[in-house]
Design an enzyme around this catalytic site. Structure first.
Site, PDB file in Angstrom:
ATOM      1  N   ASP A   1       0.741  -1.082   0.111  1.00 50.17           N
ATOM      2  CA  ASP A   1      -0.067  -0.134   0.099  1.00 50.17           C
ATOM      3  C   ASP A   1       0.940   1.300  -0.067  1.00 50.17           C
ATOM      4  O   ASP A   1       0.539   2.191   0.744  1.00 50.17           O
ATOM      5  CB  ASP A   1      -0.719  -0.009   1.094  1.00 50.17           C
ATOM      6  CG  ASP A   1      -1.739  -1.161   1.095  1.00 50.17           C
ATOM      7  OD1 ASP A   1      -2.141  -1.770   0.309  1.00 50.17           O
ATOM      8  OD2 ASP A   1      -2.075  -1.616   2.420  1.00 50.17           O
TER       9      ASP A   1
ATOM     10  N   HIS B   1      -4.866  -1.707  -6.264  1.00 56.66           N
ATOM     11  CA  HIS B   1      -4.341  -0.523  -6.798  1.00 56.66           C
ATOM     12  C   HIS B   1      -5.445   0.441  -7.408  1.00 56.66           C
ATOM     13  O   HIS B   1      -6.239  -0.157  -8.511  1.00 56.66           O
ATOM     14  CB  HIS B   1      -3.029  -0.630  -7.724  1.00 56.66           C
ATOM     15  CG  HIS B   1      -3.091  -1.786  -8.431  1.00 56.66           C
ATOM     16  ND1 HIS B   1      -2.388  -2.908  -8.489  1.00 56.66           N
ATOM     17  CD2 HIS B   1      -3.849  -1.882  -9.687  1.00 56.66           C
ATOM     18  CE1 HIS B   1      -2.644  -3.782  -9.481  1.00 56.66           C
ATOM     19  NE2 HIS B   1      -3.481  -3.019 -10.302  1.00 56.66           N
TER      20      HIS B   1
HETATM   21  P1  IMP Z   1      -3.013 -12.756   1.716  1.00 51.39           P
HETATM   22  O1  IMP Z   1      -1.986 -12.309   0.640  1.00 51.39           O
HETATM   23  O2  IMP Z   1      -4.478 -12.433   1.413  1.00 51.39           O
HETATM   24  O3  IMP Z   1      -2.650 -14.248   2.113  1.00 51.39           O
HETATM   25  O4  IMP Z   1      -2.867 -12.017   2.900  1.00 51.39           O
HETATM   26  C1  IMP Z   1      -1.737 -12.117   3.891  1.00 51.39           C
HETATM   27  C2  IMP Z   1      -1.290 -10.795   4.484  1.00 51.39           C
HETATM   28  O5  IMP Z   1      -0.920  -9.823   3.606  1.00 51.39           O
HETATM   29  C3  IMP Z   1      -2.394 -10.195   5.243  1.00 51.39           C
HETATM   30  O6  IMP Z   1      -1.877  -9.562   6.543  1.00 51.39           O
HETATM   31  C4  IMP Z   1      -2.898  -9.247   4.387  1.00 51.39           C
HETATM   32  O7  IMP Z   1      -3.436  -7.996   4.974  1.00 51.39           O
HETATM   33  C5  IMP Z   1      -1.597  -8.574   3.623  1.00 51.39           C
HETATM   34  N1  IMP Z   1      -1.825  -8.184   2.393  1.00 51.39           N
HETATM   35  C6  IMP Z   1      -2.020  -8.680   1.109  1.00 51.39           C
HETATM   36  N2  IMP Z   1      -2.096  -8.239  -0.028  1.00 51.39           N
HETATM   37  C7  IMP Z   1      -1.869  -6.794   0.514  1.00 51.39           C
HETATM   38  C8  IMP Z   1      -1.921  -5.737   0.084  1.00 51.39           C
HETATM   39  O8  IMP Z   1      -1.952  -5.504  -1.311  1.00 51.39           O
HETATM   40  N3  IMP Z   1      -1.804  -4.464   0.688  1.00 51.39           N
HETATM   41  C9  IMP Z   1      -1.340  -4.641   1.888  1.00 51.39           C
HETATM   42  N4  IMP Z   1      -1.465  -5.833   2.624  1.00 51.39           N
HETATM   43  C10 IMP Z   1      -1.598  -7.077   1.963  1.00 51.39           C
END
Ligand code: IMP
Length: 498
Positions: free
Chosen positions: A33, A61
């Site tokens: 982010d 995004h």
């Molecule tokens: P997952 O990618 O859905 O398995 O999430 C794993 C961890 O990464 C969690 O803490 C999510 O909040 C974080 N996360 C995944 N994608 C993003 C993103 O695009 N921005 C910020 N955090 C992310």
């Protein structure tokens, strides 16, 4: 689309800075982010191809096209807004349903400027079972759950490693192959699904049978048939032909499966080294690649996991944004809130919660995929030394510097203390220890002037320039791009002249 004078100047400076770069890898820095979308968007004009090499639909995004239309992307590279050919490389976890929604939206916004999009034929394919399995894993971990985006990124990666499930090319093989693979996957996961039903986590009727999964996939498969390719081979040809390629890292090093704060990570290789792995291009193609790390001045985090410079905390930040939606819109209440908190901070009376709320509201810190309120932290040199070691950047793009306008000063993390001992620079303790480190701070002077929208380095107030110079001296990496606002042209490009 006619460019403004400022935009022409900005693109000219960017093109000077990256003139000799054929392969550019753009990654995040902390936990995602960070405003990569805006930077990639500005750079895309200089490149022929935009390639995603990791992550899946969990990434988010917000894009604004050159004529001001907005859409939110998850799977498709940000380069699409500038109309350059986009590739979802092999390292991307592919969700067909979500892709089609996103593609339709991109077509609505871009019309005849919609470029070609290619999807790698070996990317793992999402099914409803992956989603259910992620729900089960999160449930089983109880208080230690990851707090994922719910897009089944972990199961997509994990089951692929276990050689279970489908890859994109299976959608076009004879139906026997696909059916057998689906049946095997269902058999492997069924005991967990049965347990979920018993525990009332899911209703039996909401667990599709293999025949239903197959039907749903086949319904959509032909809609993308013409986009499916061996992208590794296509990229190799493009590289050999001298085309310029921009690699878009999803998320950030802190969420990388190997280099991040495991287990509180996503499941792909979001660091720069993920680019060869996630595209199938040889290492030699990256010999002269340039890595640009995008760093938000104040890091944020959603979901669980260590965050040594965090101002407040994840749970309260999420709740706060839910309870105060009016502060995240352009309202009078927002302006009043920000003015009051800033005065409190500058008086030295603010609590950590005041600091956290101020920046959360000021930065509109809400996730593009989940809408969760993001918790904000302070600049953290210790984390930066670590990610610089892992990513080897040539440059930083520092986004949202305008967020420090009006502050007397900001604490910056310059050390971690663990069990009474100061840790050496660049060393990153285990995840459990990282949650226990105490941060050591220095106060860095800020500036009273509002710098929003400034596009020339020489127009920045002296104190802001001193801040940036001090930052890059400490990091040992030039800060080449500085974001001064959300709009496309609100950025300063520092070429060798400044
Ligand atoms: P997952 O990618 O859905 O398995 O999430 C794993 C961890 O990464 C969690 O803490 C999510 O909040 C974080 N996360 C995944 N994608 C993003 C993103 O695009 N921005 C910020 N955090 C992310």
């Amino acid at each position: 689309m006619k460019l403004t004078k400022k935009e022409r100047q900005m693109y000219g400076q960017l093109s000077e800075l990256f003139a000799l770069v054929q392969m550019l890898i753009v990654t995040g820095t902390y936990w995602g982010d960070e405003g990569k979308g805006k930077i990639v968007d500005a750079l895309s004009r200089l490149f022929d191809l935009a390639v995603r090499y990791s992550g899946g639909a969990g990434a988010g995004h917000t894009l604004v096209t050159p004529d001001g239309k907005k859409f939110i992307g998850h799977l498709i590279p940000c380069g699409i807004a500038q109309g350059i050919r986009c590739i979802l490389g092999r390292g991307v976890f592919f969700d067909l349903r979500r892709f089609l929604v996103e593609y339709k939206d991109a077509r609505r916004v871009l019309g005849k400027n919609l470029p070609d999009v290619w999807i790698d034929k070996h990317s793992p394919v999402w099914t409803k079972w992956h989603e259910l399995f992620e729900k089960w894993l999160e449930y089983s971990m109880g208080k230690k759950k990851v707090g994922t985006t719910g897009k089944a990124i972990g199961p997509l990666a994990g089951l692929n490693v276990l050689r279970a499930g489908l890859q994109v090319h299976h959608l076009y093989q004879n139906s026997g192959t696909m059916r057998t693979r689906l049946q095997s996957l269902y058999r492997a996961l069924k005991p967990d699904f049965d347990e979920m039903v018993r525990l009332r986590i899911v209703k039996r009727k909401d667990i599709p049978l293999p025949i239903h999964v197959e039907r749903d996939l086949m319904k959509d498969a032909m809609k993308i048939r013409h986009m499916v390719a061996d992208t590794a081979s296509e990229l190799s040809k493009a590289y050999t032909a001298g085309l310029r390629v921009l690699f878009e890292g999803a998320q950030a090093p802190g969420l990388d499966i190997d280099m991040g704060t495991w287990p509180f990570v996503s499941a792909g290789h979001s660091v720069a080294a993920g680019a060869p792995i996630g595209t199938g291009l040889p290492l030699s193609a990256f010999a002269k690649a340039v890595v640009l790390m995008v760093m938000k001045i104040l890091p944020t985090r959603v979901g669980a996991g260590p965050f040594p410079s965090e101002l407040w905390n994840r749970k309260d930040s999420e709740l706060f944004s839910k309870e105060h939606p009016e502060l995240f819109k352009n309202t009078k209440a927002r302006a009043r809130f920000l003015a009051e908190k800033l005065a409190l901070i500058n008086s030295g009376e603010a609590t950590c919660a005041d600091w956290g709320q101020y920046f959360q509201v000021l930065g509109y810190e809400l996730g593009a995929t989940t809408g969760r309120g993001r918790s904000v932290g302070l600049p953290d040199l210790m984390w930066l030394y670590y990610t610089i070691r892992i990513n080897g950047p040539s440059y930083f793009a520092l986004t949202r510097l305008d967020m420090l306008s009006g502050l007397n000063s900001i604490p910056v993390v310059v050390g971690y203390v663990l069990d009474g001992k100061r840790l050496p620079r660049g060393e990153m303790p285990d995840t459990d220890d990282l949650t226990r480190v105490q941060a050591v701070y220095e106060r860095w002077t800020c500036w009273p002037e509002d710098i929003t929208g400034i596009t020339q380095w020489s127009d920045l107030p002296l104190k802001a320039r001193q801040f940036v110079r001090k930052f890059e001296r400490r990091l040992g990496v030039p800060i080449a791009i500085i974001g001064t606002g959300p709009r496309r042209n609100q950025m300063i490009v520092r070429t060798c002249k400044n």
